[in-house]
Enzyme design. Structure first.
Site, PDB file in Angstrom:
ATOM      1  N   ASP A  80      61.478   7.512   8.417  1.00 56.76           N
ATOM      2  CA  ASP A  80      61.875   7.376   9.890  1.00 56.76           C
ATOM      3  C   ASP A  80      62.695   8.633  10.502  1.00 56.76           C
ATOM      4  OD1 ASP A  80      60.577   4.821   9.545  1.00 56.76           O
ATOM      5  OD2 ASP A  80      62.053   3.844  10.653  1.00 56.76           O
ATOM      6  N   HIS A 225      64.666   7.339   5.610  1.00 54.08           N
ATOM      7  CA  HIS A 225      64.726   8.353   6.632  1.00 54.08           C
ATOM      8  C   HIS A 225      65.003   9.707   6.217  1.00 54.08           C
ATOM      9  CE1 HIS A 225      66.819   4.703   8.292  1.00 54.08           C
ATOM     10  NE2 HIS A 225      66.232   4.904   9.463  1.00 54.08           N
TER      11      HIS A 225
END
Ligand code: ZN
Length: 276
Positions: A80, A225
């Protein structure tokens, strides 16, 4: 006697129709028609035909390999908040091991990193939206909520030239009834996660690696992430370790189509995200 014959005849019909039905379940790759054709010309005397037979066996073996391949338990890694300068090094790792992942990107960064986005999709990865600038959706009006979702999808499609998935990941996994209603109206499903090593908090490659390896299982959606170098370092170990354990690393779309007939707009998949 006539009754017995009728029963036997019915049984033969049932068995042959079952056989036909089960044949239809085989994959069309290494197709059956090809094998049936080859079978027709095989006889024991002709060496050419024996070659055909060994080719047939090879085709069958390959077909079995494809079936076995499909039985591997799946995991979807998701990255992400990018794209950023580290995203390409995550793509390098995925490419090295010939596996795929899903990137939930912020629309605001996509235009600056078009080559990265195109490379991700070209390599079989999936790119989906994470809103334009990481907006907490429940803070937005319905109109702004729809806009941040749709414009992010639109820029992904514009750059990659392929349709963007009709799902996205809400920032912080934050969802309320209004978010669901807007997504239902737009035709989008919501994808959260089932495994969260909290890489943003740990910022330690060893701990992220251990946390992921201790908590994944079949059909996990793992939240990572690509904006943290510690996550990139952890991914260098996580990816080969999951492959070693026999998992197939797939995109969210691949995992979802394995689990569900179709994704329902306005529905949340990946329950643990709701805790945020
Ligand atoms: Zn995020």
């Amino acid at each position: 006697m006539k009754k017995i014959l009728t029963i036997l005849l019915s049984a033969v019909i049932v068995i042959s129709s079952c056989a036909t039905a089960s044949l239809n379940l085989l994959p069309d790759k290494n197709s059956l028609p090809e094998q049936t054709e080859s079978t027709d010309i095989i006889s024991e005397e002709n060496p050419v035909q024996n070659t055909a037979q060994s080719e047939l066996s090879a085709a069958q073996e390959e077909s079995n390999a494809v079936l076995n391949e499909k039985k591997k338990p799946m995991i979807a890694l998701t990255f992400d908040d990018g794209p950023c300068e580290l995203t390409d090094s995550i793509l390098d790792i995925l490419e090295r091991y010939n596996v795929r992942a899903t990137f939930f990107v912020q629309g605001q960064f996509v235009e600056k990193r078009q080559d990265t986005i195109r490379r991700a999709v070209k390599n079989g990865n999936e790119v989906a939206g994470h809103t334009w600038r990481h907006n907490r959706l429940s803070d937005l009006s319905n109109k702004d909520m729809a806009e941040t979702i749709v414009t992010t999808s639109a820029i992904i499609e514009q750059i990659t030239g392929v349709p963007s998935p009709r799902f996205f990941r809400p920032p912080y996994g934050h969802i309320d009834w209004r978010v669901k209603n807007v997504c239902a109206g737009l035709g989008y499903a919501l994808i959260n996660w089932t495994v969260d090593p909290q890489d943003w908090r740990l910022l330690n490659a060893d701990k992220i690696y251990i946390e992921v390896m201790n908590t994944v299982r079949e059909n996990s959606i793992v939240l990572l992430h690509d904006i943290f170098s510690t996550t990139k370092t952890a991914a260098e170990r996580i990816i080969p370790a999951l492959i070693e354990k026999g998992y197939e690393l797939v995109t969210v779309s691949e995992l979802m189509s394995h689990l569900y007939e179709e994704l329902k707009p306005g529905t949340v998949y990946g329950a643990y995200g709701l805790r945020h």
